[in-house]
Design a protein around this motif. Structure first.
Motif, PDB file in Angstrom:
ATOM      1  N   ARG A 116      -8.159   8.286   9.040  1.00 49.61           N
ATOM      2  CA  ARG A 116      -9.508   7.859   8.990  1.00 49.61           C
ATOM      3  C   ARG A 116      -9.839   7.183  10.310  1.00 49.61           C
ATOM      4  NH1 ARG A 116     -12.595   3.537   5.951  1.00 49.61           N
ATOM      5  NH2 ARG A 116     -14.952   4.278   6.599  1.00 49.61           N
ATOM      6  N   LEU A 117      -8.912   6.414  10.791  1.00 50.85           N
ATOM      7  CA  LEU A 117      -9.201   5.465  11.989  1.00 50.85           C
ATOM      8  C   LEU A 117      -8.997   6.433  13.218  1.00 50.85           C
ATOM      9  CD1 LEU A 117      -8.840   2.583  13.563  1.00 50.85           C
ATOM     10  CD2 LEU A 117      -6.604   2.868  13.308  1.00 50.85           C
ATOM     11  N   TRP A 118      -8.383   7.519  13.094  1.00 48.18           N
ATOM     12  CA  TRP A 118      -7.987   8.498  14.307  1.00 48.18           C
ATOM     13  C   TRP A 118      -9.592   9.431  14.330  1.00 48.18           C
ATOM     14  CZ3 TRP A 118      -4.359   8.730  17.796  1.00 48.18           C
ATOM     15  CH2 TRP A 118      -4.565   9.807  18.563  1.00 48.18           C
ATOM     16  N   GLN A 119      -9.934   9.553  13.682  1.00 43.32           N
ATOM     17  CA  GLN A 119     -11.428  10.386  13.442  1.00 43.32           C
ATOM     18  C   GLN A 119     -12.546   9.404  14.135  1.00 43.32           C
ATOM     19  OE1 GLN A 119     -12.523  13.175  12.598  1.00 43.32           O
ATOM     20  NE2 GLN A 119     -10.473  13.921  12.473  1.00 43.32           N
ATOM     21  N   ALA A 120     -12.256   8.100  13.764  1.00 47.34           N
ATOM     22  CA  ALA A 120     -13.097   6.857  14.133  1.00 47.34           C
ATOM     23  C   ALA A 120     -13.043   6.948  15.771  1.00 47.34           C
ATOM     24  CB  ALA A 120     -13.132   5.686  13.724  1.00 47.34           C
ATOM     25  N   MET A 173       0.803  -1.077   0.078  1.00 53.45           N
ATOM     26  CA  MET A 173      -0.043   0.124   0.055  1.00 53.45           C
ATOM     27  C   MET A 173       0.949   1.266   0.006  1.00 53.45           C
ATOM     28  SD  MET A 173      -2.806   0.888   2.547  1.00 53.45           S
ATOM     29  CE  MET A 173      -3.875  -0.346   2.545  1.00 53.45           C
ATOM     30  N   GLY A 174       0.573   2.236  -0.790  1.00 54.63           N
ATOM     31  CA  GLY A 174       1.230   3.393  -0.893  1.00 54.63           C
ATOM     32  C   GLY A 174       1.301   4.040   0.418  1.00 54.63           C
ATOM     33  N   GLU A 175       2.451   5.130   0.546  1.00 54.38           N
ATOM     34  CA  GLU A 175       2.476   5.787   1.956  1.00 54.38           C
ATOM     35  C   GLU A 175       1.129   6.588   2.265  1.00 54.38           C
ATOM     36  OE1 GLU A 175       5.861   8.169   3.123  1.00 54.38           O
ATOM     37  OE2 GLU A 175       6.759   6.145   2.808  1.00 54.38           O
ATOM     38  N   ARG A 176       0.847   7.450   1.081  1.00 56.21           N
ATOM     39  CA  ARG A 176      -0.288   8.129   1.148  1.00 56.21           C
ATOM     40  C   ARG A 176      -1.616   7.663   1.498  1.00 56.21           C
ATOM     41  NH1 ARG A 176      -0.881  12.574  -3.606  1.00 56.21           N
ATOM     42  NH2 ARG A 176      -2.494  12.882  -2.626  1.00 56.21           N
ATOM     43  N   LYS A 177      -1.890   6.444   0.865  1.00 55.31           N
ATOM     44  CA  LYS A 177      -2.953   5.888   1.333  1.00 55.31           C
ATOM     45  C   LYS A 177      -3.006   5.283   2.539  1.00 55.31           C
ATOM     46  CE  LYS A 177      -6.049   2.620  -0.881  1.00 55.31           C
ATOM     47  NZ  LYS A 177      -6.296   1.207  -1.228  1.00 55.31           N
ATOM     48  N   LEU A 178      -1.782   4.869   3.125  1.00 53.68           N
ATOM     49  CA  LEU A 178      -1.681   4.571   4.530  1.00 53.68           C
ATOM     50  C   LEU A 178      -2.248   5.508   5.371  1.00 53.68           C
ATOM     51  CD1 LEU A 178      -0.940   1.803   5.863  1.00 53.68           C
ATOM     52  CD2 LEU A 178       1.410   2.627   6.228  1.00 53.68           C
ATOM     53  N   LEU A 179      -1.513   6.666   5.244  1.00 49.80           N
ATOM     54  CA  LEU A 179      -1.619   7.998   6.063  1.00 49.80           C
ATOM     55  C   LEU A 179      -3.125   8.452   6.115  1.00 49.80           C
ATOM     56  CD1 LEU A 179      -0.248   9.926   7.569  1.00 49.80           C
ATOM     57  CD2 LEU A 179      -0.082  11.386   5.698  1.00 49.80           C
ATOM     58  N   LYS A 180      -3.646   8.196   4.947  1.00 51.22           N
ATOM     59  CA  LYS A 180      -5.198   8.386   4.898  1.00 51.22           C
ATOM     60  C   LYS A 180      -6.045   7.378   5.593  1.00 51.22           C
ATOM     61  CE  LYS A 180      -8.335   9.218   1.174  1.00 51.22           C
ATOM     62  NZ  LYS A 180      -8.690   9.109  -0.334  1.00 51.22           N
ATOM     63  N   GLU A 181      -5.754   6.365   5.726  1.00 51.78           N
ATOM     64  CA  GLU A 181      -6.356   5.393   6.481  1.00 51.78           C
ATOM     65  C   GLU A 181      -6.337   5.433   8.106  1.00 51.78           C
ATOM     66  OE1 GLU A 181      -5.544   1.308   5.412  1.00 51.78           O
ATOM     67  OE2 GLU A 181      -7.089   1.283   4.109  1.00 51.78           O
ATOM     68  N   TYR A 182      -4.856   5.826   8.392  1.00 53.93           N
ATOM     69  CA  TYR A 182      -4.747   6.123   9.794  1.00 53.93           C
ATOM     70  C   TYR A 182      -5.609   7.318  10.275  1.00 53.93           C
ATOM     71  CZ  TYR A 182      -0.971   2.909  10.835  1.00 53.93           C
ATOM     72  OH  TYR A 182      -0.241   1.602  11.061  1.00 53.93           O
TER      73      TYR A 182
END
Ligand SMILES: C[S@@+](CC[C@H](N)C(=O)[O-])C[C@H]1O[C@@H](n2cnc3c(N)ncnc32)[C@H](O)[C@@H]1O
Length: 332
Positions: A12-16, A1-10
């Motif tokens: 999102r998780l942080w918001q949740a 997974m690309g770094e940007r995509k991973l950051l985006k996922e993190y």
């Protein structure tokens, strides 16, 4: 997974996680409310196993065990030997029905009235009518307002003393707590109350038995009184009146006051310096109810005062976090 995509996922998780955490205090209120409404803290005042209690009261054991687990996790209950648990002393004192210190009525109002109302907003906003359960709302609201008395009363007493008040009319007096306190502190002054809710007035009357406090069942809008008073109070009352009726309220108040008499209004104020969160939430609740209206702003009140022949003497924040003020007006 690309770094940007991973950051985006993190992110999102942080918001949740953030919203999960924000909701966590609800667990405490849920646990306390259930404990109060079934008097479970009292039941666990002495160490007991959930099984003993479930058998004694015919409760579902699995659900009681879950409530106990949450209580232990939150520190509302303590684990004891032999699988027993005991309620923390403060939970028994403040959330048992027979305790004269209990604050359960506040949880009742929040959990059975405010939260369900807020959850109907989606439908209300879209124009669907929703029936909100309003069982004994009159009693509950009068009781929770009464919780403020110990903080508010000294300010009222100051006005009575300073203005040499000899007679008071408390409009929407609820269970008459302020009248009792006035009577106790100033036994020589005349203290009258009017209350439009029959059940609330009946209880207030019962409490006033043996004193010369008079509490009449009446709607202030149709109320006729031969007397005139030095002080008229409207505590936590304005949200029962539309904006147009509030001006009528001021005009009626003026008629019932002696020359240079005072009108004291206690209310949360909208868009004030203090307590905006509370006042805005309170107003959301009010607007969702058919017969209730947003709390006023100071500007609105001073405008009614001006139109009805009063001048503002003081506007004092008393409970800042709730935006609760006491405003004193003088009849010109
Ligand atoms: C929120 S309670 C406040 C009780 C008390 N004043 C206090 O601050 O603790 C407001 C009370 O005003 C009463 N009330 C509402 N409209 C009224 C009216 N038009 N005339 C007299 N009482 C009214 C309600 O029934 C309720 O008991």
């Amino acid at each position: 997974m690309g770094e940007r995509k991973l950051l985006k996922e993190y992110k999102r998780l942080w918001q949740a996680r953030k919203w999960m955490k924000k909701n966590e205090p609800f667990l405490q209120a849920w646990h306390a409310h259930l404990g109060y409404s079934l008097d479970l803290f009292k039941t666990f005042q002495v160490p007991n196993t959930p099984q003993m209690i479930a058998e004694r009261y015919g409760y579902r054991l699995d659900l009681l065990e879950r409530w106990v687990e949450v209580g232990v996790a939150l520190g509302h209950l303590k684990e004891k030997r032999g699988g027993k648990v005991q309620a923390k002393k403060s939970m028994v004192t403040y959330l048992s029905k027979d305790s004269d210190q209990n604050v359960g009525v506040l949880l009742k109002e929040m959990m059975e009235l405010h939260i369900p109302t807020m959850l109907t907003y989606r439908n209300l906003l879209q124009g669907t009518e929703v029936k909100i359960l309003e069982e004994d709302i009159g009693y509950t609201v009068a009781e929770t307002s009464g919780l403020l008395e110990s903080v508010m009363f000294p300010k009222i007493a100051d006005v009575v003393k300073k203005q040499k008040v000899k007679s008071v009319l408390d409009v929407g007096c609820g269970h008459g707590g302020y009248l009792h306190r006035l009577h106790q502190k100033f036994p020589d002054i005349k203290v009258n109350g009017i209350e439009s809710n029959k059940e609330v007035q009946k209880l207030a009357l019962k409490e006033a038995k043996g004193t010369n406090i008079s509490i009449i069942e009446a709607d202030f809008m149709n109320y006729v009184d031969q007397d005139q008073y030095d002080l008229l109070m409207m505590n936590n009352l304005l949200y029962y009146f539309t904006f147009e009726d509030r001006l009528r309220l001021f005009k009626r108040a003026r008629k019932l006051l002696q020359p240079k008499g005072h009108l004291l209004i206690m209310s949360p104020l909208a868009r004030s310096k203090h307590g905006q969160r509370f006042a805005s939430g309170f107003n959301s609740f009010m607007s969702a109810h058919e017969d209730m209206y947003p709390v006023p702003t100071q500007k609105e009140l001073t405008s009614y005062a001006k139109q009805s022949g009063f001048s503002l003497v003081t506007c004092t924040p008393v409970i800042r976090e709730g935006g609760w003020y006491i405003l004193v007006f003088k009849k010109k």
